[in-house]
Enzyme design. Structure first.
Site, PDB file in Angstrom:
ATOM      1  N   GLU A 132       0.549  -1.332   0.274  1.00 19.37           N
ATOM      2  CA  GLU A 132      -0.225   0.217   0.219  1.00 19.37           C
ATOM      3  C   GLU A 132       0.376   1.658   0.045  1.00 19.37           C
ATOM      4  O   GLU A 132       0.513   2.146  -0.927  1.00 19.37           O
ATOM      5  CB  GLU A 132      -0.881  -0.066   1.257  1.00 19.37           C
ATOM      6  N   HIS A 201     -10.738  -5.118  10.349  1.00 22.13           N
ATOM      7  CA  HIS A 201     -11.013  -4.899   8.800  1.00 22.13           C
ATOM      8  C   HIS A 201     -12.315  -4.114   9.504  1.00 22.13           C
ATOM      9  O   HIS A 201     -13.176  -4.378   8.240  1.00 22.13           O
ATOM     10  CB  HIS A 201     -11.174  -6.345   8.793  1.00 22.13           C
TER      11      HIS A 201
END
Lengths: 396, 390
Positions: A132, A201
């Protein structure tokens, strides 16, 4: 009423490389949807094009199939609306490209980029490795030369790894270079509390990003505004972070066939009312609307506004509402500490203190990591009964 | 100006002699000279280029002048910092000039360079002016970033110089992005993403290498190994200080970074390679005389003998001076005059930069957002457009 895009001309001037074969989009006008009663006297060069105006900025309610055939527009799910917006922008401007994990061959983990790689090729819809920090940095570097990358974080929480790139490079390069470089990136992805996805998450990054100078934050909540905001974000010369919600991807709605782009800084009036202003965004909008049904039955008339623009706040719409109802309830999914609600409370108090009859009430998620157990997870997030109780208390 | 075709006798006044030195540069011939680099190149997974570099008198004289200019600029910045005209962080490049000069000689302005915070000389090489440099360092309006960036944020869009970055290693993925854009537009240019031996341990480098190699991006990763990551020597920070080998599947080349001609040869070689085969790592073995920044004396982690040893044996300007003298391209005096001229140029630029105004308070809000599909800031009552955040 509608204001036009003036950035198209500017956009074509910002591409640095010479000799390239990319053809830039023609600078035609497109209606930008704004709500009524707004007169903007400013440096925007407005060219009116009344033929294709879409006037409603409010999401249409879901309809039954019987009447569907006769209505204008087409029905689709939220992720399809995002995809439609993205596809239209990619077709319009060859500089728009997508970076993300599994966006190409796999079609996107939430199918937002389904079949786009087949249509536009592997380079334009780029499957990145799980890195990322560097692919967000890569997007910023590409944006400095004039490309318009859309970065997908498979889950917004993963973008914490790219925080440095988003904060320092995305947000600040335009300023520290004295205006030489623009960073027209869009960073998007699903966030929010899902169905028992676990703590890591289920993060809400809007609160972490909100102090970063130089970026804009928007949150979509319906297929209509998802497509409009996606298109606006891609066309914006500023870096925009578009927050989607994991649980809203399968919402169905009928959206217009005509092309439309929404304003990035505007809030949406979901339900006008008189007694109390309820400010919300993303998934909590639906909890609020559910609570509103109960409230209406009990005799209350709440005004529900989906703020949509998390940075900067649309203090105009919000302010007008506060002046009318004099009571504010903020319902958000962010954590209590340092969340969007906290900033919004401060902003309203600062600007509209004289119009308030009661202190602002802010309902946010608890300051805990989101637990896995279903019952506990339900209690982390604001639920409709709590909203009803808060309104009743506020309106006493 | 009258054309002189012979060397001026020493009896002339200094000012005419300085004219002669300038004239000498422009009228110097371009007939090729072949020079051997001081050290051979070492390759990793690649055949290194030859040690014979083609250059010309004009190029060598230009190298001398440009490096002298850079050296003088950095030393002047040192004095300005001590005089508290430059504040914050100031990272000086003296000793490493050959890397910038050699690189510029091998590439065009359409190729991109991106580096970290030791960027003053690279900015100059990319077409920046002395005035822009000093004004930016002193936080004035005429600076390249209008005084809002500072020492670590020099950029020159037209010259293909993408900065100027403060966070160690964060510029490497950006460099990858520049290379991606070059591949996307198919414009046969390359990107040089520069970083130091300290940054070579950042994960971002390896992530960027992986992506560049995966997609054959025209990216050249240049490690300016000055052997110290601030105060930490390379052997104390890296298990494997052979930075050119750390690309593993990406080939690498180790270059003597104090030899401008070797740098030129390596960059030319790297550019050809990157356009055909994808990324390559260049490790420039170089040295900085100053400490990491102005707040670091530079002597607590290395001995003064080491610094003066390098200065005596490997100084890049001295090397070019010896080449120029041995090939009889200019006299000792002419080179000294060039240095005096350069010194005057720097002093003039500083004087001019000192006169440049400080930014207006309203500049605090300019360039935060881009004007356009707009970020408008209305007053709370939205009656009138208070400001369009430009």
């Amino acid at each position: 009423m509608a204001a036009m895009l003036q950035s198209l001309g500017a956009a074509s001037a910002s591409v640095v490389s010479s000799d390239h074969s990319i053809k830039l989009p023609p600078a035609f006008s497109l209606p930008v949807v704004r709500s009524e009663a707004r007169s903007i006297s400013g440096p925007i060069n407005a060219t009116r094009k009344t033929g294709k105006l879409i006037t409603k900025a409010v999401a249409a309610k879901a309809e039954n199939p019987a009447s569907a055939a006769s209505k204008p527009g087409h029905e689709l799910l939220l992720f399809e609306a995002l995809r439609e917006g993205l596809e239209e922008e990619m077709g319009r401007d060859p500089r728009v490209c997508v970076f993300g994990e599994d966006v190409g061959h796999y079609g996107g983990s939430y199918k937002v980029t389904k079949d786009l790689a087949k249509k536009y090729g592997d380079l334009r819809v780029l499957d990145t490795p799980i890195a990322e920090n560097s692919f967000t940095g890569m997007a910023v570097g590409a944006a400095m030369t004039g490309l318009r990358p859309v970065v997908e974080g498979m889950n917004m929480g993963f973008l914490l790894l790219a925080f440095n790139q988003i904060s320092d490079n995305c947000g600040m390069l335009h300023y520290t270079s004295g205006g030489q470089f623009t960073i027209p990136t869009v960073i998007r992805g699903p966030g929010g509390v899902g169905r028992q996805l676990g703590a890591e998450h289920s993060q809400r990054l809007e609160s972490y990003f909100q102090s970063i100078p130089g970026i804009q934050l928007v949150a979509c909540s319906t297929p209509y505004n998802a497509k409009g905001l996606m298109k606006a974000a891609i066309r914006s010369e500023n870096p925009v972070v578009l927050f989607e919600h994991v649980l809203l991807y399968n919402l169905k709605e009928r959206i217009p066939d005509e092309e439309y782009v929404l304003s990035l800084e505007e809030a949406e009036m979901v339900r006008p009312g008189e007694h109390v202003t309820i400010l919300t965004y993303s998934r909590m909008r639906y909890h609020v609307m559910q609570a509103a049904k109960t409230l209406v039955n009990k005799g209350y008339d709440p005004e529900v506004i989906d703020i949509r623009s998390l940075k900067p706040f649309d203090l105009y719409t919000i302010g007008n509402s506060v002046k009318k109802t004099h009571r504010v309830l903020i319902v958000e999914e962010c954590m209590r500490t340092g969340g969007i609600g906290a900033s919004l409370t401060a902003a309203i108090n600062e600007n509209f203190h004289d119009y308030l009859d009661a202190p602002i009430v802010c309902l946010s998620s608890q300051d805990v990591p989101t637990p896995y157990a279903g019952t506990l997870e339900e209690w982390t997030v604001v639920q409709p009964p709590q909203i009803v109780a808060a309104v009743e208390k506020l309106c006493q | 100006m009258a054309q002189l075709t012979h060397r001026t006798p020493a009896v002339l006044k200094p000012i005419s002699a300085s004219f002669a030195a300038t004239r000498h540069l422009t009228t110097a011939s371009t007939t090729p000279i072949t020079v051997e680099t001081s050290l051979p190149f070492t390759g990793h997974n690649i055949d290194p280029p030859s040690r014979s570099v083609e250059t010309s008198p004009q190029e060598l004289l230009k190298f001398f002048r440009d490096m002298a200019l850079m050296r003088r600029m950095e030393i002047a910045a040192d004095s300005l910092y001590k005089a508290k005209l430059i504040r914050g962080f100031c990272h000086l490049y003296d000793g490493q000039e050959a890397v910038s000069i050699g690189m510029e000689a091998a590439i065009t302005k359409k190729d991109c360079i991106i580096t970290a915070y030791r960027d003053h000389c690279l900015f100059l090489g990319r077409g920046g002016t002395l005035l822009e440099t000093f004004a930016e360092l002193m936080g004035r309006k005429d600076g390249c970033s209008k005084g809002k960036g500072g020492s670590m944020h020099f950029y020159k869009k037209e010259g293909g110089f993408y900065g100027g970055h403060g966070i160690v290693g964060a510029q490497i993925p950006l460099g990858c992005g520049l290379a991606f854009a070059q591949k996307y537009s198919k414009d046969e240019n390359v990107t040089f993403a520069m970083y130091g031996d300290g940054a070579a341990n950042q994960g971002q480098l390896f992530e960027a290498l992986n992506m560049a190699a995966l997609w054959d991006l025209p990216a050249i990763f240049v490690c300016e190994n000055n052997h110290y990551g601030m105060g930490t020597a390379e052997w104390r920070a890296a298990k494997s200080p052979a930075y050119y080998k750390r690309g593993d599947y990406a080939p690498g080349l180790k270059v003597d970074g104090m030899d401008a001609l070797a740098v030129k040869q390596a960059c030319k070689f790297a550019k050809e390679h990157a356009l055909k085969n994808g990324p390559i790592i260049l490790e420039m073995d170089t040295y900085r005389y100053h400490g990491h920044s102005m707040s670091d004396p530079g002597s607590t982690y290395r001995t003064r003998d080491e610094i003066s040893g390098v200065r005596q044996e490997r100084d890049p300007i001295e090397r070019i001076r010896k080449l120029v003298l041995s090939h009889d391209l200019a006299t000792e005096k002419e080179l000294k005059d060039t240095e005096k001229e350069v010194r005057k140029e720097v002093d003039d630029a500083i004087a001019k930069a000192k006169e440049s105004p400080h930014p207006d308070p309203s500049d605090l809000f300019t360039n935060v957002y881009v004007k356009g599909m707009g970020v408008e800031s209305f007053g709370a009552d939205r009656k009138e457009l208070r400001a369009v955040l430009p």
